[in-house]
Design an enzyme around this catalytic site. Structure first.
Site, PDB file in Angstrom:
ATOM      1  N   LEU A  79     -10.213  -3.888   3.944  1.00  0.00           N
ATOM      2  CA  LEU A  79      -9.341  -3.202   2.998  1.00  0.00           C
ATOM      3  C   LEU A  79      -8.219  -2.461   3.711  1.00  0.00           C
ATOM      4  O   LEU A  79      -8.467  -1.644   4.598  1.00  0.00           O
ATOM      5  CB  LEU A  79     -10.159  -2.218   2.153  1.00  0.00           C
ATOM      6  CG  LEU A  79      -9.388  -1.444   1.082  1.00  0.00           C
ATOM      7  CD1 LEU A  79      -8.826  -2.385   0.035  1.00  0.00           C
ATOM      8  CD2 LEU A  79     -10.289  -0.388   0.446  1.00  0.00           C
ATOM      9  N   ASP A  80      -6.980  -2.765   3.304  1.00  0.00           N
ATOM     10  CA  ASP A  80      -5.781  -2.088   3.797  1.00  0.00           C
ATOM     11  C   ASP A  80      -5.571  -2.256   5.298  1.00  0.00           C
ATOM     12  O   ASP A  80      -4.841  -1.475   5.911  1.00  0.00           O
ATOM     13  CB  ASP A  80      -5.816  -0.584   3.462  1.00  0.00           C
ATOM     14  CG  ASP A  80      -5.805  -0.320   1.968  1.00  0.00           C
ATOM     15  OD1 ASP A  80      -5.302  -1.183   1.231  1.00  0.00           O
ATOM     16  OD2 ASP A  80      -6.313   0.731   1.548  1.00  0.00           O
ATOM     17  N   GLU A  81      -6.175  -3.251   5.908  1.00  0.00           N
ATOM     18  CA  GLU A  81      -6.029  -3.425   7.353  1.00  0.00           C
ATOM     19  C   GLU A  81      -5.527  -4.811   7.725  1.00  0.00           C
ATOM     20  O   GLU A  81      -5.680  -5.253   8.862  1.00  0.00           O
ATOM     21  CB  GLU A  81      -7.362  -3.120   8.059  1.00  0.00           C
ATOM     22  CG  GLU A  81      -7.796  -1.668   7.923  1.00  0.00           C
ATOM     23  CD  GLU A  81      -8.916  -1.273   8.870  1.00  0.00           C
ATOM     24  OE1 GLU A  81      -9.181  -2.047   9.802  1.00  0.00           O
ATOM     25  OE2 GLU A  81      -9.502  -0.201   8.673  1.00  0.00           O
ATOM     26  N   HIS A 136       0.857  -1.184   0.000  1.00  0.00           N
ATOM     27  CA  HIS A 136       0.000   0.000   0.000  1.00  0.00           C
ATOM     28  C   HIS A 136       0.890   1.229   0.000  1.00  0.00           C
ATOM     29  O   HIS A 136       1.784   1.369   0.844  1.00  0.00           O
ATOM     30  CB  HIS A 136      -0.932   0.031   1.206  1.00  0.00           C
ATOM     31  CG  HIS A 136      -1.928   1.141   1.134  1.00  0.00           C
ATOM     32  ND1 HIS A 136      -3.093   1.041   0.395  1.00  0.00           N
ATOM     33  CD2 HIS A 136      -1.924   2.382   1.657  1.00  0.00           C
ATOM     34  CE1 HIS A 136      -3.769   2.182   0.483  1.00  0.00           C
ATOM     35  NE2 HIS A 136      -3.073   3.005   1.244  1.00  0.00           N
TER      36      HIS A 136
END
Length: 281
Positions: free
Chosen positions: A224-226, A189
């Site tokens: 998402l993104d975690e 990311h």
């Protein structure tokens, strides 16, 4: 024969001695050892790299270790370090992270085999051809997303890939696929999570006037993104830089962080601990 053993279990006396005794009885020599006891959960995490006589196969070593694994309630994995892990790389238009991975494999810093490159664009087709790697152009839209993910499942099965790397692949994977391949998909990311999630993170960072930008490599989950974070890095920026300068600086950081995360994973140095990771670097 070179092996890597990773395991976790409730921590108590005798675990290390139990494993070491089995290895010694098989003529194995421990070359590297890391361990961590989590005070919050009481779990022990351990990684052992060892060599064994050529007469010892992976299956035989697994059988020999099974009693001690059962005795201590271990979640155990044994890997043959002589076999190169197989990787599928997914990319969209920005290819800097892909190019760095190809280079690191070529110079043997990253000991892995890239068995396929998958993209929703044709931009990297020539790169794949030059490297002699099969290239799969699979455009994605709302109508065919499930179909394309089925193709990815089939490709993983066909190639025997143990890891999928999202090297700036700008499509969100479905919750189902993320769950199916938990711990086997790594994403980069392009911001220092969790500060700037979602779209255009460098522009978000610029708007906030930050002094540090960075990149985060993490396992993909339905959130998402975690997903659990594997590796991060930052770079200093100043007020006189533009969003394009942020992006240019970020490209280098992204490439380095993703390559390090993939290397840690394929060397079996990353262990999941709930939403966190144990990284034996």
């Amino acid at each position: 024969m070179q092996f890597v053993l990773t395991f976790s279990c409730p921590d108590r006396p005798g675990i290390v001695a139990g494993v070491s005794s089995v290895l010694a009885s098989k003529g194995a020599n421990i070359a590297e050892s890391h361990q961590f006891s989590d005070p919050d959960t009481g779990q022990l995490f351990m990684r052992l790299a060892f060599s064994a006589p050529d007469t010892q196969s992976l299956a035989e070593m697994q059988t020999d270790l099974a009693p001690v694994a059962q005795q201590f309630g271990m979640t155990m994995r044994l890997h043959n370090a002589n076999v190169l892990p197989r990787i599928i790389i997914m990319v969209s238009r920005f290819d800097h992270a892909l190019l760095n991975l190809l280079y690191q494999v070529r110079v043997n810093w990253l000991r892995a085999e890239i068995v396929a490159i998958v993209s929703n664009h044709q931009d990297s087709a020539a790169t794949a051809a030059q490297a002699g790697i099969p290239y799969y152009y699979w455009p994605v839209n709302k109508d065919n997303k499930a179909e394309q993910e089925d193709k990815l499942r089939a490709l993983v099965q066909q190639t025997g890939a143990s890891l999928v790397v999202l090297a700036r692949y700008m499509q969100v994977l479905s919750d189902q696929l993320s769950a199916e391949m938990s711990g086997r998909i790594i994403n980069i990311h392009h911001s220092f999570l969790p500060s700037f999630k979602g779209a255009r993170p460098y522009h978000q960072a610029y708007a906030r006037g930050v002094k540090l930008i960075g990149a985060t490599a993490h396992y993909v989950t339905a959130d998402l993104d975690e997903g659990p974070i594997i590796e991060q890095e930052t770079a200093r920026v100043t007020h006189n830089l533009s969003p394009d300068d942020y992006i240019a600086t970020g490209r280098g950081v992204e490439s380095q962080v993703l390559a390090r995360a993939v290397k840690l994973h394929v060397e079996q140095r990353v262990m999941l601990n709930g939403r966190r990771t144990i990284v034996f670097s």
